[in-house]
Enzyme design. Structure first.
Site, PDB file in Angstrom:
ATOM      1  N   ALA A 236     176.664  19.269  10.456  1.00 58.70           N
ATOM      2  CA  ALA A 236     177.366  18.604  11.553  1.00 58.70           C
ATOM      3  C   ALA A 236     178.076  19.537  12.534  1.00 58.70           C
ATOM      4  CB  ALA A 236     178.375  17.613  10.986  1.00 58.70           C
ATOM      5  N   ALA A 237     178.589  20.681  12.078  1.00 59.76           N
ATOM      6  CA  ALA A 237     179.359  21.549  12.985  1.00 59.76           C
ATOM      7  C   ALA A 237     178.494  22.002  14.164  1.00 59.76           C
ATOM      8  CB  ALA A 237     179.880  22.756  12.217  1.00 59.76           C
ATOM      9  N   PRO A 238     179.075  22.037  15.380  1.00 61.96           N
ATOM     10  CA  PRO A 238     180.493  21.879  15.733  1.00 61.96           C
ATOM     11  C   PRO A 238     180.951  20.442  15.964  1.00 61.96           C
ATOM     12  CG  PRO A 238     179.264  22.521  17.666  1.00 61.96           C
ATOM     13  CD  PRO A 238     178.277  22.492  16.536  1.00 61.96           C
ATOM     14  N   GLY A 239     180.119  19.445  15.664  1.00 62.15           N
ATOM     15  CA  GLY A 239     180.554  18.054  15.731  1.00 62.15           C
ATOM     16  C   GLY A 239     180.229  17.308  17.011  1.00 62.15           C
ATOM     17  N   ASP A 259     178.951  19.842   6.285  1.00 64.57           N
ATOM     18  CA  ASP A 259     178.708  21.205   6.719  1.00 64.57           C
ATOM     19  C   ASP A 259     179.129  22.137   5.594  1.00 64.57           C
ATOM     20  OD1 ASP A 259     177.952  22.435   9.599  1.00 64.57           O
ATOM     21  OD2 ASP A 259     179.155  23.859   8.449  1.00 64.57           O
ATOM     22  N   ASP A 313     169.936  18.488  12.211  1.00 65.13           N
ATOM     23  CA  ASP A 313     169.987  19.510  13.254  1.00 65.13           C
ATOM     24  C   ASP A 313     170.139  20.829  12.516  1.00 65.13           C
ATOM     25  OD1 ASP A 313     170.120  20.397  15.995  1.00 65.13           O
ATOM     26  OD2 ASP A 313     172.242  20.763  15.669  1.00 65.13           O
ATOM     27  N   CYS A 364     167.594  24.514  17.956  1.00 64.13           N
ATOM     28  CA  CYS A 364     167.821  25.104  19.277  1.00 64.13           C
ATOM     29  C   CYS A 364     167.118  26.450  19.365  1.00 64.13           C
ATOM     30  CB  CYS A 364     169.316  25.242  19.571  1.00 64.13           C
ATOM     31  SG  CYS A 364     170.221  26.238  18.377  1.00 64.13           S
TER      32      CYS A 364
END
Length: 432
Positions: A236-239, A259, A313, A364
């Site tokens: 999850a980070a950075p949220g 995370d 992600d 990414c």
């Protein structure tokens, strides 16, 4: 000294094709694209707190105050009703280089942020010439080879420093390099303009809206969370995506955010504290599924078939970040390690997803091994998963592979050359 209109990768930043492992046909476009700056700035409005119209008026007011009649356009996208885009400045607003200004040196990480509209915070200033005064205009350069010593007092002479723009000094040398135990914070140099043409506004994120890359916003729209559902954000980070999920659910249901970094989890707590539906846990998502786990608990691990939708992600090589002014070439062993962790996470996600549920995988980066090849492996390994169209479709089709038909490639989204975004990849699966 370099000061091109389009900042480029230095020699140390050229990414070798055998390391990147991208499709050979994409390389001629890919490398120049990675060194350019995405020129459109995007904000995601929190529609639980504000309206798109209200935030648009705020942006237009700020831009008008800073740039007057030359203020760039603020506009929306019909596919993403919660988004606002800020167009780049007209090229005539970029002033000519003035060698009479003193110089500020920043590292390449700070330089890349500056080219995307950021101001320069105190930790990012490597060097400032003696005698630089408050409110003085300075030329800002990035140190490509990374040889500038912090606190240098004289003009840094280097053939591989790159001119980024002009800023106004808000902190003097004694504030930046006073050798106290407490490091200086705050904006040290406020940018007046930069070479990319991106408006120099800094980060205007607040509870009303968040500065976020366009593909990341598309990613959560592809997940399409619904009110009342039970959703897992595995890394999850950075949220940012976590909060977007909660907003699309209208804060109704439950979002479990995991995370494996305690520090990153702490850093995102303030961002998520306004959402009652989000529950955060410091936990390694590669161990998130356990057959004996309680089906009633919101704490990991979880039993199989626990979630309606899952966002993976995944941790990745991050080679889609733009602009890459300079980067250390990652060793093949390092790059090869990412697909291993991605496969482990995918295995957990498939078990945790209920039949009929939706799983979105994203990265990414631009490597085939972490994008198209990972999708091909997933379809081979888990016949219970079906690839479905990732909509809304703002990216391009995936790169062709022997194991991915043109029809399957069209279902995927790859953000790459010819798109004014960072590099990104999105795949959407449904469990049969």
């Amino acid at each position: 000294m370099f000061y091109p209109k389009t900042p480029f990768l230095g020699k140390a930043a050229l990414l070798e094709s055998e390391i990147l492992k991208v499709h050979s046909a994409a390389l001629p476009q890919l490398l120049p694209w990675l060194c350019q700056t995405p020129r459109t700035t995007t904000y995601r409005v929190n529609t639980l707190h504000s309206s798109v119209t209200e935030f648009k008026q705020k942006l237009e007011s700020i831009l008008s105050f800073k740039y007057g009649p030359a203020a760039p356009k603020v506009y929306g996208l019909p596919e993403l009703p919660e988004i606002l885009c800020i167009a780049p400045l007209d090229s005539t607003t970029v002033a000519a280089y003035d060698d009479t200004h003193k110089q500020i040196i920043v590292d390449t990480s700070c330089g890349a942020a500056l080219l995307r509209g950021a101001h320069i915070y105190a930790p990012g200033v490597l060097a400032m010439e003696t005698g630089t005064q408050l409110r003085e205009l300075v030329n800002v350069f990035a140190d490509l080879p990374g040889k500038c010593k912090r606190g240098t007092t004289t003009r840094y002479e280097c053939e591989q420093k790159i001119f980024l723009g002009v800023g106004e000094v808000l902190m003097q040398r004694h504030q930046l390099y006073n050798n106290t135990e407490q490091a200086p914070t705050g904006i040290a140099v406020q940018m007046k303009w930069n070479m990319s043409g991106v408006p120099a506004l800094g980060d205007l994120s607040s509870e009303a809206a968040m500065l976020q890359n366009l593909p990341s916003i598309v990613c959560v729209r592809v997940l399409a969370p619904q009110p009342g559902e039970r959703i897992l954000d595995m890394c999850a980070a950075p949220g940012n995506k976590t909060s977007h999920i909660a907003e699309l659910m209208r804060n109704e249901g439950i979002v479990i955010a995991l995370d494996n970094s305690a520090s990153r989890l702490r850093a995102m707590q303030s961002k998520l504290e306004h959402y009652s539906c989000i529950v955060c846990h410091h936990f390694d998502a590669t161990k998130a599924c356990h057959v004996d786990a309680s089906p009633e608990s919101n704490r990991p691990p979880f039993p199989p078939n626990s979630f309606d939708r899952i966002l993976l992600d995944a941790p990745c090589s991050g080679l889609g970040n733009r602009p890459q002014l300079c980067c250390s070439i990652k060793q093949p062993k390092v790059l090869e390690s990412y697909p291993h962790i991605q496969r482990r996470l995918m295995t957990q996600a498939v078990q945790l997803l209920r039949p009929g549920g939706v799983l979105v995988y994203s990265t990414c980066t631009v490597t085939e091994a972490e994008c198209e090849e990972l999708v091909a492996w997933t379809l081979r390994k888990f016949p219970q998963l079906q690839l479905v169209e990732a909509t809304p479709k703002l990216g391009a089709a995936a790169l062709p592979l022997p194991e991915l038909s043109p029809t399957l490639c069209e279902l995927l989204q790859r953000f790459g050359p010819d798109l004014d975004t960072v590099g990104f990849f999105i795949a959407k699966f449904q469990k049969l």
